[in-house]
Design an enzyme around this catalytic site. Structure first.
Site, PDB file in Angstrom:
ATOM      1  CB  SER A  58      33.918  38.896  -4.267  1.00 39.31           C
ATOM      2  OG  SER A  58      34.136  40.287  -3.612  1.00 39.31           O
ATOM      3  CE1 TYR A 115      29.676  40.177  -5.720  1.00 40.94           C
ATOM      4  CE2 TYR A 115      30.728  41.287  -4.478  1.00 40.94           C
ATOM      5  CZ  TYR A 115      30.833  40.957  -5.737  1.00 40.94           C
ATOM      6  OH  TYR A 115      31.618  41.094  -6.480  1.00 40.94           O
ATOM      7  CB  THR A 138      29.309  31.618 -17.203  1.00 40.76           C
ATOM      8  OG1 THR A 138      29.894  32.554 -15.884  1.00 40.76           O
ATOM      9  CG2 THR A 138      28.929  30.524 -17.612  1.00 40.76           C
ATOM     10  N   GLY A 139      29.484  34.987 -18.481  1.00 35.00           N
ATOM     11  CA  GLY A 139      29.441  36.596 -18.369  1.00 35.00           C
ATOM     12  C   GLY A 139      31.042  37.156 -19.286  1.00 35.00           C
ATOM     13  CB  SER A 140      33.359  36.193 -20.792  1.00 33.56           C
ATOM     14  OG  SER A 140      32.662  35.203 -21.828  1.00 33.56           O
ATOM     15  CB  THR A 141      30.807  40.061 -24.132  1.00 31.62           C
ATOM     16  OG1 THR A 141      29.890  40.589 -22.221  1.00 31.62           O
ATOM     17  CG2 THR A 141      30.173  38.723 -24.085  1.00 31.62           C
ATOM     18  N   GLY A 146      35.414  42.969 -18.772  1.00 25.80           N
ATOM     19  CA  GLY A 146      36.042  42.918 -17.964  1.00 25.80           C
ATOM     20  C   GLY A 146      37.060  41.726 -17.647  1.00 25.80           C
ATOM     21  CB  ILE A 147      37.226  39.554 -14.399  1.00 22.52           C
ATOM     22  CG1 ILE A 147      37.297  40.430 -13.364  1.00 22.52           C
ATOM     23  CG2 ILE A 147      37.861  38.373 -13.776  1.00 22.52           C
ATOM     24  CD1 ILE A 147      37.299  40.674 -11.882  1.00 22.52           C
ATOM     25  N   GLY A 148      35.818  38.344 -16.759  1.00 25.20           N
ATOM     26  CA  GLY A 148      35.513  36.977 -17.898  1.00 25.20           C
ATOM     27  C   GLY A 148      36.251  36.817 -19.486  1.00 25.20           C
TER      28      GLY A 148
END
Ligand SMILES: NC(=O)c1ccc[n+]([C@@H]2O[C@H](COP(=O)([O-])OP(=O)(O)OC[C@H]3O[C@@H](n4cnc5c(N)ncnc54)[C@H](OP(=O)(O)O)[C@@H]3O)[C@@H](O)[C@H]2O)c1
Length: 262
Positions: A139, A152, A13-16, A18-20
């Site tokens: 995190s 967060y 998920t959220g992988s367009t 950075g870390i993803g």
């Protein structure tokens, strides 16, 4: 160690970016068929094109996984996966007493409930096939709660608990559930975050050093972590080699969390 994920399907998920994106790249390089996800179709298409050009077997799924409708749409396109990486997470700096109820709720929705929904949706199939991996990207803030973003930190602490609970749910099967405690990492999102806390006029290298000195002095590597370093741990946990590791929180934090336990 040889990691071969041929025949496995993964969702990050959220992988367009950075870390993803680094995790998607690592899983694809190990032979998995990888679904890249984000809310904006053009960013998803660009990430898919980038990973395919490197030889990856990659598909794109445009969906807002922080909403029920978004997850329904995603499940229609991707009804089963062998490897689920709940990477999506948002962060921002807000004074402790200024965090509103709406912000607390939003952090729970995006950082915790999105992961719970996807684990709930994919775990039954994994258990039925007696093999699966669910990995949450937590995190250092889950353990060392930063005063400038309590909401967060709390959301990431919750992810550790969610992980431990669902690992128990999958007990006695070939499914493992783990979280990765990522430390301060060099991503585009973090560059903006760093500039919220240090002088915006500083060039990046200086801003990074000032951020680590003033806000992350506990880091033993005193540099930001590269996304590929997080991805390496996720690829290992996704592999059959990590079959005896479950219910845990594995650290890729540059020694940031001051603990002798993993
Ligand atoms: N960066 C760090 O230093 C650091 C440190 C420790 C832990 N982490 C954790 O690592 C994870 C990744 O962080 P990152 O810094 O690499 O993230 P990032 O650079 O901010 O990337 C966010 C990604 O998520 C997508 N996205 C945002 N909202 C979405 C939604 N509702 N549904 C689907 N996709 C969505 C974005 O694309 P669209 O905008 O197009 O949707 C983008 O692909 C997070 O869980 C974060 O808490 C990061």
């Amino acid at each position: 160690m040889e990691i071969d994920l041929t025949g496995k399907t993964a969702l990050v998920t959220g992988s367009t970016q950075g870390i993803g994106l680094a995790i998607a790249e690592g899983l694809a390089r190990s032979g998995a068929r990888v679904a890249v996800n984000g809310r904006r179709a053009e960013r998803v298409d660009a990430a898919v094109a980038e990973l395919r050009s490197a030889g990856g077997d990659v598909v794109g799924v445009t969906a807002d996984v922080a909403t029920e409708d978004g997850v329904d749409g995603l499940l229609a396109q991707l009804p089963a996966v062998d490897i689920l990486v709940n990477n999506l997470g948002v962060f921002e700096a807000v004074e402790p007493r200024a965090i509103t109820d709406a912000q607390w709720r939003a952090f729970f929705e995006v950082n915790v409930l999105s992961a719970v929904r996807l684990i709930r949706s994919y775990l039954p199939g994994m258990i039925e096939r007696d093999w699966g991996r669910a990995i949450q990207i937590a995190s250092d803030s889950a353990v060392v709660i930063p005063a400038e973003m309590i909401h967060y930190g709390v959301s990431k602490t919750a992810l550790l608990a969610v992980t431990r609970g669902f690992a128990k749910d999958a007990a006695g099967t070939g499914v493992t559930v783990n979280s990765v405690i990522a430390g301060p990492t060099h991503t585009g999102g973090v560059e903006e975050f760093v500039y919220q806390l240090v002088d915006r006029s500083l060039p990046w290298e200086q801003a990074q050093r000032e951020f680590m000195r003033a806000h992350r002095p506990q880091s033993l590597i005193q540099r930001l972590i590269e996304p590929a370093e997080i991805a390496n741990m996720v690829v290992y946990l996704s592999s059959p080699l990590a079959s005896a590791t479950t219910g845990g929180a594995l650290r890729v934090d540059g020694g940031y969390v001051d603990s002798i336990l993993p």
